[in-house]
Structures are given as C-alpha cells and as structure tokens.
Design an enzyme around this catalytic site. Structure first.
Site: not given
Length: 353
Positions: A177, A250, A346
C-alpha cells in the site's frame, strides 16, 4: 533516480479556468467539503496550464475518484480532478498482453474491459473503487494480487518541472500500500496513464479460502471470468456501496510484524488471524484486531464502523473530516493498547491548508 523524459508533444496548451466546487459528491465518504478553486483535467494538453496555475495557490490537491481521501470542510488551494479517458491494447508477446489505461478511467470499469477482452490478470482487483491513476499511488491489492504484480510502466506529469516522465517499477518503488508518490510533496505529480503487463498463459490466484470456495463451485477449473465474478460477489457481500453508505473502503492497512512478534501475540491471542509474507514477516488482519476490540458496528458522533466489516469506517450522515479522524484515533488507541500494534490509515488525509 533514473526516469526517462517523454519527448514533448507539439500541441496547443488547453486553458484552465478554476471555479468554486462542492466536493461532497467527489469523495466516496460523502464528507461536506468545498473547493474555492477547482479544475477538471480532461486532456493531456491541459497539464502545462496546470503547472503555470499551481504556484498561485497555497497547495495543489490532485483528486481521482475520491475513494481514498479524507477531505476537510474547505480546501485552501487548487483542486484538480483527473478525468483523462481511454483504454487500449498497446502490445502483446508470447508471455504478456500490454494494456494501457488513462488515469481518469474508473478502475473497476477498466478491469471489466480487460476481462471482457480476454486480457486476464486483474480480476482479483475487481470492484476496488477509484481511478486507474490513483491505483499505483496506493499500490492497490486484494485477494493475493497487488497492482505491482501486473505493472509495466506509467507516464506522469512533473508539475514543477513541466514535463512528462516515464517510470518503471523500480522508479515507482512499490511496497505494501505504498509507492514513490506517497513520499512526494502533495500535488507534485499527476499520473497520466498506466500500462499493465498481463500474463499469458493466465494462471488463477486463489490464495484466499473465500475466493477458492466462490470460484470453483461447479468443480471445474476456474476461469478469469469466474474469479472476477467471485471477487465481485464477495466484495458486495462484505463491503457497503459508497453510493448508499459513505465510506472509503478499508480504512486501515493490515499491519506487518516479524515472526517473533506474531508468535508472542499468538501465545496471548490464539485466534489471531495472520498471513505469511515472502520476506518472512506476517500480515495481521486489521479487521480482526478492530473487531476483537469491540468496534464493529459502533458509532462515535456522525462516524461509525460498518457492522459487517470492521475495517470500513462509514459516514452515518453529516460527518466531517474531524469526525472520521476522531473515530480512527480511538480505534488506533484501543488496538495499540491491547495488541501493541499501531494501525496506519490507508486514505490520504488532505489538509485544509
């Protein structure tokens, strides 16, 4: 860093005229946000004008689909939304298709086009919200596949340098990520297009039990279409539709820990959900950690945790950035106190100024 400059195209510079814009519909969390200066980038010839315009503002905020951002109530700066269109097959060889998509293309729509045309390899990434241009920034991933696994190259506009730059995987510095772009000054780069190397022959990636069950219900060898359908079914069952309930997917990364830390946690929490990684570390299921701390379905002010997926923070109606971030901080505190693990958000949190 070695990057190749793309030769300049001889074309007129398209003008940009900033206008005020309500951004509530431009972010999937549905947060009330206002941009006094907003432009839409619909063709590459507008990028030189963006470079000329950006220095007049305190900051440049580059938006894609708004699915991975937390926007403040008002943005003191210039907001540029990337809407560049186009998908094309640019090459093929014995072991791969090379497909290019412009940065403004909807990610799921692009994956669907690939599956429809037999350009297989992205089906595990179906239904991830956002645009193609945002995908490499986050190095999106799901069900055993990351964008980096299928990446060929990209073309990005250097806003300060006023030039197009070609970047390969080494220059993008992909990690979990993460990428080169997440460590640059906000607004320094605008991705114009991304090219993908999709493997031939295709092999399914079925590392997750849920996916194995859904993709092979009839007992036959799974096809890319079957994997695509399975991923879509799983995501629709577990995750809320942003058009119905505001969310950014998420909200936290799954934390990575070394083998010793994982073993110590297993001794205290036998039900710990973790996944081994190629480098010997383990990825802990952040949703499980949050759920075990009792947050699933709870609400704090106008922000809440989804009742079916603890990784997803939702806008219960009228939430602003500070509501979402207060909830995130409370969850982080509880998880860290119980497990000694710090959860990282995130989404990109855009400053007001």
């Amino acid at each position: 860093m070695s990057m190749s400059t793309v030769p300049a195209r001889i074309e007129p510079v398209a003008p940009l005229a900033p206008q005020a814009q309500d951004l509530r519909c431009f972010n999937t969390l549905g947060l009330a946000s206002h941009a006094p200066a907003f432009v839409a980038l619909t063709e590459p010839s507008q990028l030189p004008a963006l470079s000329a315009l950006a220095p007049r503002f305190r900051q440049l905020v580059v938006l894609g689909g708004g699915s991975n951002v937390v926007l403040p109530a008002s943005i003191d700066g210039l907001v540029a939304q990337v809407r560049l269109p186009g998908v094309r097959l640019v090459g093929q060889c014995a072991d791969a298709w090379v497909v290019e998509a412009a940065a403004g293309e909807n990610w799921h729509g692009f994956v669907t086009v690939c599956v429809d045309n037999g350009w297989d390899g992205l089906e595990n990434l179906a239904l991830i919200p956002g645009t193609v241009g945002a995908a490499p920034v986050q190095n999106i991933g799901a069900y055993g596949v990351e964008l980096a696994d299928r990446f060929h190259s990209l073309t990005a506009w250097d806003v300060k340098g006023g030039r197009w730059v070609e970047m390969g995987a080494a220059e993008c510095r992909f990690a979990y990520r993460d990428s080169f772009f997440k460590h640059q000054e906000p607004g320094a780069w605008v991705i114009g297009s991304v090219r993908f190397a999709l493997p031939r022959p295709w092999q399914p990636v079925l590392d997750y039990p849920d996916l194995q069950r859904h993709a092979a219900l009839d007992g036959a060898a799974p096809t890319a279409r079957a994997v695509y359908d399975a991923v879509c079914a799983i995501r629709r069952a577990k995750l809320p539709d942003p058009a119905v309930v505001g969310n950014a997917g998420s909200f936290f990364k799954n934390p990575l820990v070394d083998a010793g830390t994982r073993q110590a946690l297993l001794g205290r929490f036998p039900g710990l959900v973790s996944y081994p990684q190629p480098d010997g570390r383990y990825k802990l299921a952040a949703g499980w950690l949050i759920d075990q701390c009792g947050w699933k379905g709870r609400q704090l002010g106008a922000a809440g945790v989804h009742d079916r997926q603890a990784l997803v923070l939702v806008n219960r109606g009228g939430a602003q950035a500070h509501d979402i971030m207060a909830l995130a901080a409370a969850i982080q505190g509880d998880v860290e106190r119980r497990y000694g693990v710090r959860l990282e958000p995130e989404p990109v949190v855009v400053p007001a100024r």
